[in-house]
Write an enzyme that holds these catalytic residues in place. Sequence first.
Site, PDB file in Angstrom:
ATOM      1  N   GLU A 290       0.542   1.095  -1.862  1.00  0.00           N
ATOM      2  CA  GLU A 290       0.613   2.619  -1.916  1.00  0.00           C
ATOM      3  C   GLU A 290       0.263   2.835  -3.468  1.00  0.00           C
ATOM      4  OE1 GLU A 290       3.222   5.473  -0.577  1.00  0.00           O
ATOM      5  OE2 GLU A 290       1.817   5.970   0.900  1.00  0.00           O
ATOM      6  N   LYS A 425      -5.027  11.986   7.246  1.00  0.00           N
ATOM      7  CA  LYS A 425      -4.450  13.439   7.832  1.00  0.00           C
ATOM      8  C   LYS A 425      -5.506  14.432   7.955  1.00  0.00           C
ATOM      9  CE  LYS A 425      -0.028  12.227   5.469  1.00  0.00           C
ATOM     10  NZ  LYS A 425       0.906  12.539   4.183  1.00  0.00           N
TER      11      LYS A 425
END
Length: 438
Positions: A290, A425
């Site tokens: 990440e 998302k």
Amino acid sequence: MRDITLDYSNVLDFISQLEMARLEETVNLYHRMLHNGTGAGSDFLGWLDLPNSYDQEEFERVKAAAEDIRKKAGVFLVVGIGGSYLGARAAIEMLGHCFYNEVPGDKRRGPKIYFVGQNVSSLYINSLLEVIEGQDICVNVISKSGTTTEPALVFRILKEYMDNKYGRVEAGKRIYATTDKSKGALRLLSEQEGYETFVVPDNIGGRYSVLTSVGLLPMAVAGIDLNEVMRGAQVAAKDLGVSSLNDNMCYQYAALRNILYDKGKTIEVLVNYESSLFYLGEWFKQLFGESEGKDGKGIFPASLNFTTDLHSMGQYIQDGRRNLFETVINIESSHNDIVIKKIKGDMDGLNYLEGKTISFVNKKAMEGTIAAHVEGGVPNLIINVPDIAAYYFGYLVYFFEKACAMSGYLLGVNPFNQPGVEAYKKNMFKLLGKPKGE
Ligand SMILES: O=P(O)(O)OC[C@H]1O[C@H](O)[C@H](O)[C@@H](O)[C@@H]1O
């Protein structure tokens, strides 16, 4: 305490010391940017001095809450995803008993611990509700934003379960929330329901939050000595606080990763020879994946558990595409070792190992595997960890956090944001029919 050390002798066939020396000045520059807060993502540098500046009041309150939970719960549920559960799970699996939940209650001295909210699988959730039926439960819901879909959905289910089981007031005494200090859905709910709360500091991102209450409360419930974890991190902050590449092994690790990456070694495989380090690998993957996977760049972090995975992935590592390097976490000591005995008839041909120990075999397997993989063109780094202990967990976390920050800067990315996680998302919410603007 013996020190954690970095052995990169098995990389020197693939790079030259000159390539390291050439990075000295750049590392020095990025060190100053990190410590002066002038680099990319400097709003999220709270982890850098955390070992020496953590909130002592909250630290003591975490320990007190953990004692309370250990007294009143047979089951402790940790609800979170990503950085809101991986660090805690890495610590508990590394430092706890290999079969922690199976240890008889009187010996375990604390509740069984289950992780939930890291997926949206009704099979997983229903299976968990089955196994905790009839037991006394406490819940730690962890979410910095308070709105991450998976833990939020699962907490809806668990809150209803707890309210029905105990009534709202008693449930409120058994639910602990770790979230933003002043804003977000979980902060608001906690204040309405009277949950004891702990804080995810604004200036510490999820994947860097394991040494905050995010990781510390579950660790303490599992009986881990938080003082030792923080002591290890404090010593690491001191040892790894020097700017010189020659004297800072986490910067050496960061530099080597980037040199190897520039030579086409675009996948790093974190390897352990102790299955209790499986979740340390999962935490490592989020931290580096990440932090570095941006702008079409970055080393892909993978993890394998040897010698187990030598029987599944060994072929690929030995003979597959040469875009790999390995970082082995080598636990140097062993305890309660098992001595190999001679057996009648020697049917398995292993009598030659008589008198040796199982750990001896594990070590020789590691040495033999490293030699074979280096010979096969896979550069190998070894992080020697003297023992499986809370102190070394704290040190190792800080080592990887600081190495990751330096590595991200060397790669030319901001190691502290994660814009890419919003894409899925957005699609998911559209498919779920989420009202616009919410
Ligand atoms: O703690 P939360 O706000 O629930 O975030 C949990 C996780 O989800 C986000 O999508 C990020 O990718 C992670 O960095 C974070 O650790």
